[in-house]
Write a protein that holds these residues in place. Structure first.
Motif, PDB file in Angstrom:
ATOM      1  N   ALA A 123     -10.194  -2.473   4.847  1.00  0.00           N
ATOM      2  CA  ALA A 123     -11.425  -2.569   5.113  1.00  0.00           C
ATOM      3  C   ALA A 123     -11.825  -2.651   6.623  1.00  0.00           C
ATOM      4  O   ALA A 123     -12.404  -2.570   6.905  1.00  0.00           O
ATOM      5  CB  ALA A 123     -11.977  -3.643   4.818  1.00  0.00           C
ATOM      6  N   MET A 130      -3.628  -7.461  -4.702  1.00  0.00           N
ATOM      7  CA  MET A 130      -4.649  -6.252  -4.538  1.00  0.00           C
ATOM      8  C   MET A 130      -5.764  -6.435  -3.504  1.00  0.00           C
ATOM      9  O   MET A 130      -6.137  -6.029  -3.043  1.00  0.00           O
ATOM     10  CB  MET A 130      -4.721  -5.217  -6.280  1.00  0.00           C
ATOM     11  CG  MET A 130      -4.069  -5.263  -6.776  1.00  0.00           C
ATOM     12  SD  MET A 130      -2.316  -4.149  -5.706  1.00  0.00           S
ATOM     13  CE  MET A 130      -2.647  -3.382  -5.080  1.00  0.00           C
ATOM     14  N   GLU A 168       0.478  -1.106   0.082  1.00  0.00           N
ATOM     15  CA  GLU A 168      -0.084  -0.403  -0.261  1.00  0.00           C
ATOM     16  C   GLU A 168       1.232   1.671   0.201  1.00  0.00           C
ATOM     17  O   GLU A 168       0.627   2.739  -0.640  1.00  0.00           O
ATOM     18  CB  GLU A 168      -1.093   0.057   1.379  1.00  0.00           C
ATOM     19  CG  GLU A 168      -1.932   1.195   1.591  1.00  0.00           C
ATOM     20  CD  GLU A 168      -2.252   1.242   0.229  1.00  0.00           C
ATOM     21  OE1 GLU A 168      -3.096   2.863   0.664  1.00  0.00           O
ATOM     22  OE2 GLU A 168      -2.866   0.520  -0.762  1.00  0.00           O
ATOM     23  N   ASP A 217      -6.675  -4.800   0.214  1.00  0.00           N
ATOM     24  CA  ASP A 217      -8.035  -4.167   0.118  1.00  0.00           C
ATOM     25  C   ASP A 217      -8.818  -4.949   1.220  1.00  0.00           C
ATOM     26  O   ASP A 217      -9.729  -3.971   1.847  1.00  0.00           O
ATOM     27  CB  ASP A 217      -8.980  -3.706  -1.394  1.00  0.00           C
ATOM     28  CG  ASP A 217      -8.393  -3.510  -2.450  1.00  0.00           C
ATOM     29  OD1 ASP A 217      -7.732  -2.321  -1.635  1.00  0.00           O
ATOM     30  OD2 ASP A 217      -8.916  -3.612  -3.361  1.00  0.00           O
ATOM     31  N   ARG A 218      -8.589  -5.479   1.154  1.00  0.00           N
ATOM     32  CA  ARG A 218      -8.850  -7.255   3.428  1.00  0.00           C
ATOM     33  C   ARG A 218      -8.410  -6.374   3.983  1.00  0.00           C
ATOM     34  O   ARG A 218      -9.074  -6.095   5.111  1.00  0.00           O
ATOM     35  CB  ARG A 218      -9.144  -8.583   2.357  1.00  0.00           C
ATOM     36  CG  ARG A 218     -10.416  -8.909   0.976  1.00  0.00           C
ATOM     37  CD  ARG A 218     -10.670 -10.330   1.911  1.00  0.00           C
ATOM     38  NE  ARG A 218      -8.762 -11.231   1.095  1.00  0.00           N
ATOM     39  CZ  ARG A 218      -8.061 -11.652  -0.203  1.00  0.00           C
ATOM     40  NH1 ARG A 218      -9.505 -11.038  -0.591  1.00  0.00           N
ATOM     41  NH2 ARG A 218      -7.253 -11.927  -0.117  1.00  0.00           N
TER      42      ARG A 218
END
Length: 235
Positions: free
Chosen positions: A221, A213, A192, A217-218
């Protein structure tokens, strides 16, 4: 109340509450690993923002805790045998926190050692290579304008490491399967960081690594990640 007077760093950055973990850091890919882990574990801690340079990481007080002059570092007033302990190196801190709490690392020996393999993969590969890529891509582009080799070398090695992660994450939610561990925390922050801090997503061809990716993203979140990514607070 815990006595942290044996740690000179506390004279420059005093502890408001010496009974909780003292975190000395910045919101960089390395720094946020520890704040995220502390948030995930629900451990009480007090963050101190340590700037780069002679007034921060190069100051005698900070060097007294980390001789290498790099963030992050911590003091845990409730260390082994109930005695205060100072620690540096993000990977070592993550292992310590995981073992202290019995969380974010598998309980079985085989799973623990496999997790440590991926932690070391980040420490020895992803971090150094992504960091060098970011340096030459964002901060030293003018110095290598007539010599593309440095940026290309670290770009290509970073992409190779992404391909290793891509293969590992095939059919897995996290690096260790269904269990979110310190291996994820120590690694996704760099992926990231290369995207957000260095602006290197296109050059590193992130779109070619869908498993990676989706995994990032997981992680992003998660509420603890969202909070920890901004500790210590950015200017």
């Amino acid at each position: 109340m815990a006595d942290l007077s044996a740690f000179p760093i506390t004279t420059r950055w005093p502890a408001k509450n010496p009974d909780i973990i003292q975190l000395y850091s910045l919101p960089t890919p390395n720094g946020v690993k520890v704040s995220i882990a502390l948030e995930e574990l629900g451990l009480a801690y007090e963050p101190h923002r340590i700037e780069f340079g002679g007034e921060g990481v190069k100051s005698p007080e900070f060097i007294s805790l980390n001789p290498n002059g790099r963030i992050p570092a911590i003091i845990d007033p409730n260390g082994p045998d109930g005695k205060p302990i100072g620690l540096f190196e993000s990977g070592a801190i993550l292992v310590y926190l995981a073992e202290k709490t019995g969380q974010l690392i598998p309980a079985d020996a085989a799973g623990r050692y496999e997790t440590l393999c991926w932690v070391m993969f980040q420490m020895g590969g992803v971090g150094p290579m992504f960091g060098q890529f970011g340096h030459f891509f964002k901060f030293a582009a003018d110095k290598v304008a007539n010599n593309p080799y440095p940026m290309e070398r670290y770009r290509d090695e970073s992409k190779r490491l992404l391909s290793v992660l891509e293969a590992r994450l095939e059919g897995r939610q996290w690096l260790m399967g269904d269990e979110y561990t310190i291996a994820d925390i120590t690694t996704f922050t760099w992926v990231e960081g290369a995207r957000k801090f260095y602006g290197g997503a296109d050059v590193l061809e992130y779109s070619s690594f869908p498993n990676v990716m989706a995994w990032v993203d997981r992680a992003l979140a998660r509420p603890a990640v969202q909070k920890g990514m901004d500790i210590p607070k950015r200017d």
